[in-house]
Design a protein around this motif. Sequence first.
Motif, mmCIF file in Angstrom:
data_model
loop_
_atom_site.group_PDB
_atom_site.id
_atom_site.type_symbol
_atom_site.label_atom_id
_atom_site.label_comp_id
_atom_site.label_asym_id
_atom_site.label_seq_id
_atom_site.Cartn_x
_atom_site.Cartn_y
_atom_site.Cartn_z
ATOM 1 N N ARG A 88 32.479 5.739 61.917
ATOM 2 C CA ARG A 88 32.612 7.023 61.221
ATOM 3 C C ARG A 88 32.487 8.154 62.222
ATOM 4 O O ARG A 88 31.923 8.000 63.308
ATOM 5 C CB ARG A 88 31.573 7.170 60.118
ATOM 6 N N THR A 89 33.026 9.312 61.849
ATOM 7 C CA THR A 89 32.977 10.491 62.712
ATOM 8 C C THR A 89 33.117 11.736 61.853
ATOM 9 O O THR A 89 33.635 11.674 60.718
ATOM 10 C CB THR A 89 34.089 10.446 63.773
ATOM 11 N N THR A 90 32.679 12.861 62.404
ATOM 12 C CA THR A 90 32.784 14.143 61.705
ATOM 13 C C THR A 90 33.952 14.925 62.266
ATOM 14 O O THR A 90 34.106 15.040 63.496
ATOM 15 C CB THR A 90 31.485 14.958 61.852
ATOM 16 N N VAL A 91 34.754 15.489 61.387
ATOM 17 C CA VAL A 91 35.926 16.257 61.807
ATOM 18 C C VAL A 91 35.463 17.581 62.420
ATOM 19 O O VAL A 91 34.639 18.297 61.852
ATOM 20 C CB VAL A 91 36.853 16.521 60.611
ATOM 21 N N ALA A 92 36.019 17.914 63.589
ATOM 22 C CA ALA A 92 35.652 19.138 64.299
ATOM 23 C C ALA A 92 36.213 20.361 63.588
ATOM 24 O O ALA A 92 37.054 20.260 62.686
ATOM 25 C CB ALA A 92 36.164 19.074 65.739
ATOM 26 N N ASP A 93 35.761 21.546 64.035
ATOM 27 C CA ASP A 93 36.171 22.792 63.382
ATOM 28 C C ASP A 93 37.677 23.027 63.456
ATOM 29 O O ASP A 93 38.243 23.704 62.592
ATOM 30 C CB ASP A 93 35.448 23.984 64.012
ATOM 31 N N ASP A 94 38.331 22.482 64.491
ATOM 32 C CA ASP A 94 39.778 22.670 64.599
ATOM 33 C C ASP A 94 40.559 21.601 63.845
ATOM 34 O O ASP A 94 41.793 21.556 63.924
ATOM 35 C CB ASP A 94 40.205 22.691 66.072
ATOM 36 N N GLY A 95 39.852 20.737 63.110
ATOM 37 C CA GLY A 95 40.514 19.710 62.307
ATOM 38 C C GLY A 95 40.740 18.401 63.023
ATOM 39 O O GLY A 95 41.250 17.439 62.423
ATOM 40 N N SER A 96 40.363 18.306 64.290
ATOM 41 C CA SER A 96 40.575 17.077 65.046
ATOM 42 C C SER A 96 39.379 16.143 64.908
ATOM 43 O O SER A 96 38.290 16.553 64.505
ATOM 44 C CB SER A 96 40.809 17.402 66.524
ATOM 45 N N TYR A 97 39.613 14.872 65.263
ATOM 46 C CA TYR A 97 38.522 13.899 65.243
ATOM 47 C C TYR A 97 38.742 12.876 66.344
ATOM 48 O O TYR A 97 39.854 12.706 66.867
ATOM 49 C CB TYR A 97 38.422 13.215 63.883
ATOM 50 N N GLU A 98 37.676 12.166 66.678
ATOM 51 C CA GLU A 98 37.724 11.076 67.651
ATOM 52 C C GLU A 98 36.670 10.070 67.251
ATOM 53 O O GLU A 98 35.541 10.436 66.921
ATOM 54 C CB GLU A 98 37.455 11.602 69.056
ATOM 55 N N VAL A 99 37.036 8.761 67.289
ATOM 56 C CA VAL A 99 36.102 7.724 66.881
ATOM 57 C C VAL A 99 36.416 6.429 67.632
ATOM 58 O O VAL A 99 37.587 6.129 67.905
ATOM 59 C CB VAL A 99 36.177 7.500 65.344
ATOM 60 N N ASP A 100 35.396 5.681 67.983
ATOM 61 C CA ASP A 100 35.565 4.374 68.612
ATOM 62 C C ASP A 100 35.508 3.302 67.532
ATOM 63 O O ASP A 100 34.548 3.233 66.742
ATOM 64 C CB ASP A 100 34.462 4.135 69.640
ATOM 65 N N LEU A 101 36.541 2.437 67.498
ATOM 66 C CA LEU A 101 36.639 1.394 66.489
ATOM 67 C C LEU A 101 36.835 0.033 67.159
ATOM 68 O O LEU A 101 37.597 -0.076 68.140
ATOM 69 C CB LEU A 101 37.822 1.654 65.539
ATOM 70 N N ASP A 102 36.194 -0.973 66.615
ATOM 71 C CA ASP A 102 36.417 -2.356 67.043
ATOM 72 C C ASP A 102 37.424 -2.952 66.079
ATOM 73 O O ASP A 102 37.071 -3.555 65.062
ATOM 74 C CB ASP A 102 35.100 -3.122 67.029
#
Length: 569
Positions: free
Chosen positions: A55-69
């Motif tokens: 899971r991850t939180t969306v940044a103020d500019d609408g982008s996100y980044e998450v590490d998934l297996d």
Amino acid sequence: MTLHGQTTGAYGSPFRTQTLAGATLVFYPHEKGSSDTSRWGWTSLDALPDGELGRTTVADDGSYEVDLDLDGRIVVVAAEVKRLTYAPDTDRTAVGLLGTGVITGSEDGSRLAIALPPRAYCDLLRALDLWLVAGHVIDCSNAQTPAAGADVTVFDRDLTQDDTLGTDTTDGSGSFEVFFPRATFRQIPALPPPFDSILPHELIGGPDVYFRVELGGSVLLEEDPAMGRTSGRENRPNCTYVELCVEPPDLPTDAFTVWTSIGTVLVPDSAGLNDFDADGFVDSGKLAFTGLLDFHGDVAQTTSGNPTRYRFQAAEWADLGTAPAYPADYAPLTSAEITSKPYGALFVSTGPGPFDFTTTPLAPNPDANGWIDVSQDPNFFRPSTYPMVQVDTRVLVPAIDTSGGETVGAGGPVPAPQQDRPRKWSFVLEMIDGGSVVNQAPVTVHLNNSAAYARLNLQELLSNDCTPITRAGTDVTVHPMFSIGHPYLRTYRIWMQRQGGAIEDITQDDHTAHTPVWTDPDGESGTLTHTYGDAAQCSYRVWLSFGRRLTNGYGGPGDGSLLRTFCTP
């Protein structure tokens, strides 16, 4: 893999979308079949299931980044949203399924765009109890020219008083967004149990919207509140998009210096009293003034060929019948009483179009004797919403502290330290013409900034707030103890009601019997006796409601009330 992406939420605007900034995205494996198309929506869930990949939180500019297996290229995406960062907090949490996404790119550059269509994005807002009014503002004479930098205020037309839903400034495309919770337009008075079950609902459904558009202090669009009751504006859903058009601003330079109104209340002139009466009250409602007052009028750049200088002088009446002598008793208003609200602005063109400009507001800068020098800049102008000065009457007439326990002292006169009195003042506009001071006729007003002194109790509850009051058959008798005091009291009323039963008045009074002001500093007080004739084993309320005759020139403070409740066995 490290997954990157951008979130968007559409709501019907061809010019602008939003993001999911602030939302927590939760990713799950997709175990059935395959797909080459991402599908997005919103389905509310009671709770998120187990088995998440990350899971991850969306940044103020609408982008996100998450590490998934993750071995495959398809994921299921859900969301938990406590607040979208660009919208107000509603104290609600939305949990729901966003859909399935097909990941593109390489292992090191894996990407997944999450794009909610209008229905899904608006369903998410609804789950948060959020409403959105958005739109686009253009030049009426040229639809290709957006009104960028304009302030758009959205209002809701109500049965009693209209609500301001919010204000936003248009972007370069002329687009605006106003987010607000349901409570902004569905404001229902809160009562304690058990009366919360019988609250009156003044509004069912969505808001009835109308608009004001301002640019650089000039009003470009002022819709009639009745527009909120027309088709396409009435009872709007939680996502609304509108197109508005405005005329470019007219930027005249005033040719005269004259004081015309306080807020929207026209001051007396040589033709008559206008909106005032002979005692210095606003004639409609016999109102006194309170708070910050906008002294509106025209201000010329020059007077008789010289730069304009003007000021306001003020004097308090010794009593309600003795006017101060002009000019001997008057003193100038200076920076202590005059706020920094702009009196004018400088126009700065930034391009060839009619809306290509900025403005620099100019605050009045009175000298030690109150004189204000009008800017001589060739680009000086006075937007129609700017006053000549804004006067803080709280400096002239400080509020009396009427605070205290709602039951403390009920039934007795207003204590001496908390007694207020009527205050009458006169104001004069002066300017310099040809080296001489000339003046407009004095304008007399009443000023007050105090809350009403109000107390309420029941004699039967003096020893214990929770004491049941015994009935005598179908009668129950109570002894309300009340105190109410304010020199500009409009009315007060004491009444009683059984839950679900009839309302019975105990006593009431209004200002028409106490003209021109409520002069007794002790106020109104006493212990009353009332027998409610339709009693049963139930809960009851005894209510003291009251209002003051005050205005800031645009509207007045709301009414006040005190409540005592009890039960009969």
